[in-house]
Structures are given as structure tokens and as C-alpha cells.
Design an enzyme around this catalytic site. Structure first.
Site, PDB file in Angstrom:
ATOM      1  N   SER A 157       0.851  -1.185   0.000  1.00 13.46           N
ATOM      2  CA  SER A 157       0.000   0.000   0.000  1.00 13.46           C
ATOM      3  C   SER A 157       0.885   1.233   0.000  1.00 13.46           C
ATOM      4  O   SER A 157       2.052   1.177   0.391  1.00 13.46           O
ATOM      5  CB  SER A 157      -0.891  -0.003   1.240  1.00 13.46           C
ATOM      6  OG  SER A 157      -1.452   1.270   1.462  1.00 13.46           O
ATOM      7  N   TYR A 178      -3.654  -1.277   9.768  1.00 12.91           N
ATOM      8  CA  TYR A 178      -3.584  -1.542   8.332  1.00 12.91           C
ATOM      9  C   TYR A 178      -2.259  -1.025   7.755  1.00 12.91           C
ATOM     10  O   TYR A 178      -1.533  -1.749   7.059  1.00 12.91           O
ATOM     11  CB  TYR A 178      -4.753  -0.890   7.607  1.00 12.91           C
ATOM     12  CG  TYR A 178      -4.639  -0.939   6.107  1.00 12.91           C
ATOM     13  CD1 TYR A 178      -4.934  -2.103   5.408  1.00 12.91           C
ATOM     14  CD2 TYR A 178      -4.213   0.183   5.378  1.00 12.91           C
ATOM     15  CE1 TYR A 178      -4.812  -2.157   4.025  1.00 12.91           C
ATOM     16  CE2 TYR A 178      -4.088   0.137   4.011  1.00 12.91           C
ATOM     17  CZ  TYR A 178      -4.382  -1.039   3.331  1.00 12.91           C
ATOM     18  OH  TYR A 178      -4.251  -1.086   1.967  1.00 12.91           O
TER      19      TYR A 178
END
Length: 317
Positions: A187, A202
Site C-alpha cells: 500500500s 492496516y
């Protein structure tokens, strides 16, 4: 030569060198993004293993690889979704592409069970590519203490443990033939350019993937393995609540997968989609304190919208 003339020449030289370096970086970026030829993925092997292959980026990558004639090992927890994805691929590409399904639940299974399941599932296959795409995110922006304990544990298991143990299951096959490519879908939060508040677990789990990829890339490069972490920014998927519609800076899964395929086998850490790369360039020019403030306000507003929707939903009920 006068001192003033010498200083002027020195400053001019420094300026020219700086401009030359900037131009070299720019032309290299253009080459990498638009003109560098992709690697022949079939040279790695005739099979590719893809986790999280029934939705979003994973599913789009499965179709891209199938189009190139690479056989697929689809990994997921839902037999019905795996079957549906398999049927869609067969309908489009016929029997030219072999498909095998491995059902495993990254949340419920232990690491050793995951690794063993994968290793047994690919026995006898010429696996050349592994794409660790399975991932989980928050249902909305939340402070760390607000994250449900079960969700927190699931995030760690799916985003970190799964990629680690699946890689452990596939590595022996690749090492035996001394060739292979591993792609961990991370990410933008793993690029560590700015903080990712209200998405802490996350972001941290994706940062683990970046370091994991970089380290094993160094370990196994000498054995013929190309390992990388791809760090996209927003991609329009079901996981990205509130941003699941594609736009200029938010590509669809299909758009991202086309860019992703072109980068396999190259840099250990990369951002394949060119507009994401432009965004990163701009972000890196913003002072950290200013960027941190902006990110905090951005996610706080997202949290407020989620809470308002939740209250309205409760009132209607």
C-alpha cells in the site's frame, strides 16, 4: 582568475549538474513507466499462484496472467467465489489456461497449516510467479482503541502472516529450479512518506510487507528470484470504502493490474501506476509536519462521515 569569477563558475557548474541529474531522473521515469519492455513472465514458469484472487486487484491480475497464457492457482477462502472466478476465466480464455483452486482461510488456519496447504497444492506444478494480494482494511477510519479486537487480529493474520507463510510454502519450488518472481501487494502507506492515522494497524501491516519484500529480495536475488513489493495508492475496489469508483487518480482494478504486470521482476519496491507515481512525487515535496496535519484532518473527516451515516442508519431502524 578572480575569486568572483571562480565562484560564479563553480555555482554555474553545480547548477548544471543539478539540472542534469533532474533531467536524467525524469527521462528514466518516462522510460520505466511507458517504454521499458515487460519481462517474459513465462520464463519464470508456467503457473502463477494468486491469493485474494476472487475480487479486486487479485482477480484482475488473474485475468491479465491468463491472457498471457499462464496457468493459475487461485487461492481463497470461499469455494463458491473461487469456482465463479474460475468459470469466468475459462469462459473468456477457454481450456488454454489451466486453473487449480486452493481453499484456505488465512484467519482461521495457523501459519504452518497455510504453508503446508500451499506446498501440497502446488506439488508437481512449474510455479514461476506468486502474487500475495490477499488483504484486509478497516471498515472506516478509526482510532487505534476503537478497532474491534477480532478485526485487529484478522488484519495482522491476513496482511502479514498470510503473505509470510504462503511465501514460505512456495519458495522451495522456486529455489529448486532457481527462478521465480514474488509480488507482494502492499500500500502507499508502506512507502513511509507520511503517516496514516486512523488506519494504524492496516498501514503498519503493509509497511511490514515492504520490509519483508526488501529483505528476502536481497536474500534470494542470487538464487534467480525477483521479489518486490508494489505500493499502489487508492485503487477502486470493494475494500476501499468511499473510493470504490475509478477516477483520474483512482484507477480501476483492471487499469492497475495492467500497470502491475509490466513491473513484475524489476524494482524491489515500486508504484506501478504512473499517476500514483506523480502523486508520490508531489507528496515528497511537502514538509512532513504539513503532510501529517493534512492526513490527520483527512481521515478525521472520513471518520465523521462514517459516524453520521451510522447514526442515520440507526434512526431509520
Amino acid at each position: 582568475m578572480k575569486l568572483q569569477d571562480f565562484i560564479l563558475i563553480a555555482l554555474s557548474s553545480v547548477g548544471l549538474i543539478s539540472v542534469a541529474k533532474a533531467l536524467i531522473k525524469f527521462f528514466r521515469w518516462v522510460w520505466v513507466m511507458f517504454f521499458r519492455p515487460p519481462k517474459n513472465l513465462k520464463e519464470y514458469g508456467s503457473w502463477a499462484v494468486i491469493t485474494g484472487s476472487t475480487d479486486g486487484i487479485g482477480k484482475a491480475l488473474a485475468f491479465e496472467l491468463a491472457m498471457k497464457g499462464i496457468n493459475l492457482v487461485l487461492v481463497g477462502r470461499s469455494p463458491s467465489k473461487l469456482e465463479a472466478t474460475s468459470n469466468e476465466i475459462r469462459e473468456k480464455y477457454g481450456e488454454n489456461v489451466g486453473i487449480k483452486m486452493i481453499v484456505t482461510d488465512f484467519v482461521k488456519f495457523s501459519g504452518e497449516e497455510i504453508s503446508k496447504t500451499i506446498e501440497e497444492g502446488i506439488t508437481g506444478l512449474d510455479v514461476g510467479i506468486l502474487i500475495n494480494n490477499a488483504g484486509m482494511a478497516y471498515s472506516g477510519s478509526m482510532f487505534f482503541h476503537e478497532v474491534d479486537l477480532d478485526l485487529m487480529e484478522s488484519l495482522v493474520k491476513v496482511n502479514m502472516d498470510a503473505a509470510t507463510w504462503v511465501t514460505r510454502g512456495v519458495l522451495p519450488c522456486m529455489l529448486k529450479k532457481k527462478r521465480g518472481a514474488i509480488v507482494n501487494i502492499g500500500s502507499g502507506s508502506s512507502m513511509a512518506v507520511s503517516s496514516f492515522p486512523l488506519s494504524t494497524v492496516y498501514a503498519a501491516s503493509k509497511a511490514y510487507l515492504a520490509m519483508f519484500s526488501r529483505c528476502i529480495s536481497l536474500e534470494y536475488k542470487q538464487h534467480g528470484l525477483d521479489i518486490q513489493c508494489q505500493a499502489p495508492l487508492f485503487v477502486a475496489t470493494k475494500m476501499l470504502r468511499g473510493f470504490n469508483t475509478s477516477s483520474v487518480f483512482i484507477p480501476s482494478s483492471e487499469m492497475y493490474s495492467k500497470a502491475s504486470i509490466r513491473f513484475i521482476g524489476y524494482e524491489p519496491l515500486c508504484t506501478p501506476y504512473w499517476l500514483h507515481s506523480v502523486q508520490w512525487f508531489m507528496v515528497q515535496r511537502v514538509p512532513d509536519a504539513l503532510m501529517d496535519r493534512y492526513m490527520l484532518q483527512f481521515f478525521l473527516k472520513m471518520r465523521e462521515r462514517r459516524l453520521k451515516k451510522s447514526k442515520l442508519s440507526n434512526v431509520k431502524q
